[in-house]
Motif scaffolding. Structure first.
Motif, short mmCIF file in Angstrom:
data_model
loop_
_atom_site.label_atom_id
_atom_site.label_comp_id
_atom_site.label_asym_id
_atom_site.label_seq_id
_atom_site.Cartn_x
_atom_site.Cartn_y
_atom_site.Cartn_z
N PRO A 5 0.79 -1.24 0.00
CA PRO A 5 0.00 0.00 0.00
C PRO A 5 0.82 1.29 0.00
N GLN A 6 2.16 1.18 0.19
CA GLN A 6 2.96 2.41 0.20
C GLN A 6 3.95 2.41 -0.97
N VAL A 7 4.24 3.62 -1.43
CA VAL A 7 5.32 3.85 -2.39
C VAL A 7 6.21 4.94 -1.80
N LEU A 8 7.42 5.05 -2.32
CA LEU A 8 8.33 6.11 -1.90
C LEU A 8 8.19 7.25 -2.90
N SER A 9 7.65 8.38 -2.46
CA SER A 9 7.34 9.43 -3.41
C SER A 9 7.30 10.80 -2.73
N GLY A 10 7.23 11.82 -3.56
CA GLY A 10 7.14 13.19 -3.08
C GLY A 10 8.18 14.07 -3.75
N PRO A 11 7.91 15.36 -3.87
CA PRO A 11 8.78 16.25 -4.64
C PRO A 11 10.07 16.62 -3.93
N VAL A 12 11.14 16.72 -4.71
CA VAL A 12 12.40 17.34 -4.29
C VAL A 12 12.52 18.61 -5.12
N ILE A 13 12.68 19.77 -4.44
CA ILE A 13 12.46 21.06 -5.09
C ILE A 13 13.68 21.96 -5.00
N TRP A 14 13.99 22.66 -6.12
CA TRP A 14 15.05 23.66 -6.18
C TRP A 14 14.48 24.93 -6.82
#
Length: 460
Positions: free
Chosen positions: A210-219
């Protein structure tokens, strides 16, 4: 209006759904589509409750001589689900999903949205590879191919399709699979809604979450060139479990983003790792350490939450304009053009992604389905967005200028990202040989081009 009167007679005899004319309550609600830039007025809206209703609606429309617009999720960039003075066949009431966890299959009616499908499949730790906005319709997404967050791991949506039920232009009910009407099954996997109205899909489900590794890395966007060059080298040999998108936009006012960045131009890389979380942490670590990012929000996340990540950026009713193209690689020239044009975005609502390709979707033979361009490296979905008409012309001009600047590197186009464009662009989505094969198939199943309000393939 005679057509509405005739449709009411249909309603009184064999029809279970709703028949709505311009004077009826709910007309403005049901004619509205996701892209608010289109304000069209169909002659009649026929909301279908089942397959018998779809057959009746098609027969009514063809006998009346009115054009047919087909709506499932109503999410096309070109607003093709509705047309002036047409019969709008609305499949959105058909929302059934039945998951068989033992066989790992899902039977999905044509009005189901991606979020609804995810909700049902994730209850069993399963998923159908699908798109990136949960209020997209399963039907339109699938018929165009279906790129999304797990396509490098599990292929396109059509790569997990096993069977469809379909109503043809003469009102016939047919089924298509690898073993039955195989030519039609080939064509609907990427050929759009050209051959009939699909009323139900059967998919193979894959284990996921049910989980994934995700989310934004921002510059900050001023660092776009160096970020994209690093990204290009880092993801070149990525395993199938990794899918990414690069997004350029003005930073939205989200809690994860420091207030001093709100409204400023940023570039973000959004990974979605759909395999072992620990292995994903190891592979993604160099990205998260590159150049001291302003924000690192990459973390284990429920898959259904990740799937909804883009929903706030693409709500219904805003005005959208898009041009798209595939490119083989992120060359230095392509990166420079991307950075230059991204800094010209005016609207705080414009958010355009570049989708990583490759992996499992590229290993399916190009001739196995109608979908074109499996070997492309990246897909540009250059989309301008405003709240309403104000500023829309400026964003549209920005999209066109950016797309034109990339033209020397165009390597095809994803048909679901086409707007209202010329026939040559539809041909480009498939290539000349595959396009001619699709024209022959169109001549067999829809020789009069009844289903033409789409990214149309004219019969040969």
């Amino acid at each position: 209006m005679t057509s509405v009167a005739s449709a009411r007679q249909l309603d009184a005899t064999v029809f279970r759904g709703d028949v709505i004319g311009p004077a009826d309550d709910g007309y403005d609600t049901h004619r509205a589509v996701w892209n608010g830039a289109f304000d069209r007025h169909p002659a009649v809206i026929i909301r279908c409750a089942g397959v018998a209703d779809v057959i009746a609606a098609v027969n009514f429309a063809t006998s009346s001589g009115l054009p047919i617009a087909v709506r499932s999720g109503g999410h096309s960039f070109a607003g093709l689900s509705v047309a002036d003075d047409a019969v709008m066949i609305d499949l959105s009431p058909m929302r059934g999903v039945r998951v068989d966890p033992q066989r790992r299959t899902a039977r999905v009616q044509a009005g189901v949205l991606l979020g609804e499908l995810d909700h049902e499949t994730q209850a069993f730790g399963l998923a159908v590879p699908s798109g990136v906005v949960t209020h997209t319709g399963v039907a339109g997404l699938t018929l165009g191919g279906g790129i999304g967050w797990t396509m490098r791991h599990h292929g396109l949506t059509i790569d997990q399709l096993r069977r469809v039920d379909l109503v043809t232009a003469d009102g016939s009910f047919v089924q298509a699979s690898a073993d039955e009407n195989a030519d039609l099954f080939w064509g609907i996997r990427g050929g759009g809604g050209n051959f009939g109205i699909v009323t139900e899909f059967e998919f193979h489900c894959v284990p996921l979450g049910p989980q994934v590794l995700s989310g934004p890395v921002i510059w900050p966007m001023q660092r776009s060139v160096e970020v994209m060059r690093f990204y290009r080298d880092w993801c070149a040999d990525a395993p199938d479990e990794l899918m990414t998108a690069i997004v350029h936009r003005k930073a939205p006012p989200l809690p994860m983003i420091p207030s001093e960045l709100h409204g400023t131009p940023v570039v973000m890389v959004i990974p979605c790792w759909s395999g072992d979380i620990e292995a994903g942490e190891s592979f993604i670590r160099p990205l998260r350490r590159f150049g001291h990012p302003a924000v690192d929000a990459c973390a284990p996340t429920p898959f259904v939450a990740h799937q909804a990540m883009f929903d706030p950026s693409f709500p219904a009713g805003r005005w959208y304009y898009t041009r798209s193209c595939d490119v083989d690689e992120l060359s230095d020239e392509v990166i420079e053009i991307t950075a230059e044009h991204s800094l010209r975005v005016a609207s705080p609502l414009t958010s355009f992604p570049i989708w990583q390709r490759g992996g499992a979707l590229a290993r399916v033979g190009d001739d196995e389905t109608a979908f074109g361009g499996r070997t492309a490296g990246f897909t540009y979905n250059i989309t301008g967005c405003t709240e309403a008409a104000a500023g829309f012309d400026e964003e549209r001009d920005w999209v066109r200028g950016f797309w034109s600047a990339l033209k020397p590197w165009h390597a095809g186009v994803y048909v679901n990202f086409l707007g209202e464009e010329e026939t040559d662009r539809v041909r480009q989505a498939y290539g000349p040989a595959k396009y001619e094969r699709l024209r022959l198939l169109k001549a067999k199943y829809d020789p009069q081009n009844v289903f033409r309000l789409n990214q149309n393939i004219a019969p040969s």
